[in-house]
Design an enzyme around this catalytic site. Structure first.
Site, PDB file in Angstrom:
ATOM      1  NE  ARG A  95       2.170  12.549  -2.466  1.00 56.33           N
ATOM      2  CZ  ARG A  95       2.743  12.477  -3.634  1.00 56.33           C
ATOM      3  NH1 ARG A  95       3.731  14.182  -3.560  1.00 56.33           N
ATOM      4  NH2 ARG A  95       3.435  12.488  -3.303  1.00 56.33           N
ATOM      5  CB  SER A 155       0.556   2.256  -0.595  1.00 57.21           C
ATOM      6  OG  SER A 155       0.707   2.785  -1.268  1.00 57.21           O
ATOM      7  CG  ASP A 209       3.592   2.372   0.490  1.00 54.03           C
ATOM      8  OD1 ASP A 209       3.871   0.962   0.029  1.00 54.03           O
ATOM      9  OD2 ASP A 209       2.953   2.809   1.103  1.00 54.03           O
TER      10      ASP A 209
HETATM   11  C1  BGC Z   1      -0.440  -1.832   2.854  1.00 51.22           C
HETATM   12  C2  BGC Z   1       1.264  -2.090   2.373  1.00 51.22           C
HETATM   13  C3  BGC Z   1       1.845  -0.757   2.488  1.00 51.22           C
HETATM   14  C4  BGC Z   1       2.572  -0.104   3.642  1.00 51.22           C
HETATM   15  C5  BGC Z   1       2.962   1.244   3.843  1.00 51.22           C
HETATM   16  C6  BGC Z   1       0.354  -0.915   4.839  1.00 51.22           C
HETATM   17  O1  BGC Z   1      -1.149  -0.609   5.332  1.00 51.22           O
HETATM   18  O2  BGC Z   1      -0.567  -3.145   3.194  1.00 51.22           O
HETATM   19  O3  BGC Z   1       1.040  -2.486   1.318  1.00 51.22           O
HETATM   20  O4  BGC Z   1       2.714  -0.972   1.531  1.00 51.22           O
HETATM   21  O5  BGC Z   1       1.318   0.033   4.186  1.00 51.22           O
HETATM   22  O6  BGC Z   1       2.494   2.372   3.685  1.00 51.22           O
END
Ligand code: BGC
Length: 469
Positions: A95, A155, A209
């Protein structure tokens, strides 16, 4: 089982009586954690977090919790003004957002530019080119011509040595690009933007995130100290005192100074410290997942995996001759076909005491003519148990953070589809958390869009701090 851990066993629906159902119940219930397991998980997490913050690299290396310094040392203070772009990459959608601050109030608009499966598994240049093209489209569609600061929610686990530098440690969830690991996400995006030309942005921050959700949560509630994602994957970030963050290398001007720490609890247990907790279903889920032998913790409950845990358990019951005497459909035999959204809607049935939603799911999976009424009860029961286990695990981990933060009142901001759409998860979590962290009055709030809006918020804070220096 006792409920001294706040586990709400009353939330489980009734199974019909009979010998087979006794067996079903004991097999399905064996997934739940008893009091000792909950306590053990909590102390293991506490110790992994401490090791992850150690000054001593040889100790840090033994931890499965990265405890990454995000360089986010302040959240919104209400004086932010202006327009900011935000990107949100990592879950099921990509997004682009515009976040506008006017007299301390934030408004945002967003558009989705989803990636194809080929892009998710192809060279990462394809992903970053898509991001750059999408930013270009967004600016055009929204008629934005002035240069804007941009916050980038990326993320995935990163190592950071500045707010605007994030080196990818590994892809997770549905992302499986063959390259990109060891590269700076900001640099890759800047390169893609430069290739296209004419895109007027300054990438001022890259963040996880959970950090975005923490920033978005603090906008909604100033007692927010924890940002959590319960979505496709899972993770949490929290505000830590620099004095506790042994590995912090910069100056510490006051004992009150804080920084957001990205725990990366998705990988908690990857060093074997949670092996004792895994069921055969967890082991099988892992073996067939995109990233084998890693992301132990998030595979126990997060949106990408929870449905498959239910499906594997049901298949096991069938193999033992306890359910589905008419067999299962070809569709249901496919891995990953049973999703978190199926679990959520079936849990709606459990709340209402109906089978309306379940009937829809069975139809979708070509199973409508293959199940008996008692099979339906077992499916509903299994969804309830797997959800309750999720609440035990997430609740216990949250309690570890609350006990560590040790304040009388703390708000946890949560974003992600699992939390948003699961009809019972909030209440189940509250039950566990209030028992395991009795000295903190805790609120769980939904930070809708926190991961996207939070990128704009962190960009706004970064811009404010830049102006002050
Ligand atoms: C990632 C994280 C992320 C989480 C939620 C995980 O697979 O390693 O960095 O914050 O997913 O999206």
């Amino acid at each position: 089982m006792s409920d001294s851990t706040g586990t709400n066993f009353q939330s489980l629906p009734q199974l019909p009586t009979g010998e087979n159902m006794e067996k079903v119940k004991s097999m399905v219930d064996s997934m739940l954690l008893d009091d000792a397991a909950v306590q053990k998980m909590m102390s293991v997490l506490e110790s992994e977090m401490k090791k992850g913050m150690s000054k001593d690299e040889s100790i840090r290396k033994t931890s499965s919790c990265q405890m990454e310094n995000t360089y986010v040392t302040q959240l919104l203070d209400g004086t932010e003004e202006g327009d900011y772009l935000a990107l949100d990459l990592g879950g099921t959608n990509f997004r682009v957002l515009l976040v506008k601050f006017r007299q301390g109030k934030a408004e945002s608009i967003s558009r989705n530019y989803n990636l194809t499966k080929e892009q998710l598994h192809g060279p990462c240049e394809g992903v970053f080119d898509h991001l750059a093209r999408s930013i270009g489209k967004f600016l055009q569609e929204e008629n934005i011509t002035n240069r804007l600061p941009l916050g980038f929610t990326f993320s995935f686990p990163m190592t950071q040595n500045a707010l605007n530098c994030g080196v990818l440690v590994t892809w997770t969830k549905s992302f499986k690009c063959p390259d990109g690991v060891g590269q700076d996400a900001v640099k890759m995006l800047e390169d893609a933007i430069a290739k296209i030309g004419g895109i007027n942005v300054d990438i001022v921050a890259v963040l996880n995130d959970t950090t975005g959700t923490l920033a978005a949560g603090s906008y909604l509630d100033h007692q927010c100290e924890i940002g959590m994602i319960l979505g496709t994957g899972s993770n949490a970030a929290y505000m830590e005192y620099l004095t506790h963050m042994e590995k912090w290398e910069g100056p510490i001007d006051s004992p009150k100074q804080q920084v957001a720490i990205d725990i990366e609890w998705g990988a908690f247990g990857d060093n074997g410290s949670l092996d004792w907790l895994k069921t055969d279903y967890d082991i099988e889920v892992d073996l067939h997942s995109n990233h084998v032998h890693s992301f132990t913790f998030e595979k126990l409950f997060s949106g990408m995996y929870i449905g498959e845990i239910v499906r594997l358990c049901l298949l096991h019951l069938q193999k033992d001759g306890l359910i589905f005497k008419g067999g299962v459909s070809d569709k249901f035999s496919n891995r990953w076909i049973f999703t978190a959204s199926h679990v959520s809607v079936i849990e709606e049935d459990n709340l209402k005491g109906t089978s309306e939603k379940l009937d829809g799911v069975l139809k979708e999976l070509d199973m409508q003519n293959m199940v008996s009424e008692s099979d339906k009860d077992v499916i509903k029961y299994t969804c309830a148990v797997v959800s309750l286990r999720a609440a035990q695990i997430i609740g216990a981990a949250t309690a570890v953070l609350l006990n560590h933060i040790s304040k009388p009142e703390v708000t946890v901001a949560i974003d992600g589809s699992l939390y948003k759409y699961h009809p019972k998860l909030h209440d189940l979590l509250m039950g566990v958390i209030s028992k395991l962290s009795p000295s903190t009055k805790c609120k769980l709030i939904l930070a809708e869009d926190g991961s996207g809006r939070g990128a704009g918020f962190v960009a706004a804070v970064a811009t404010r701090l830049q102006k002050q220096h």
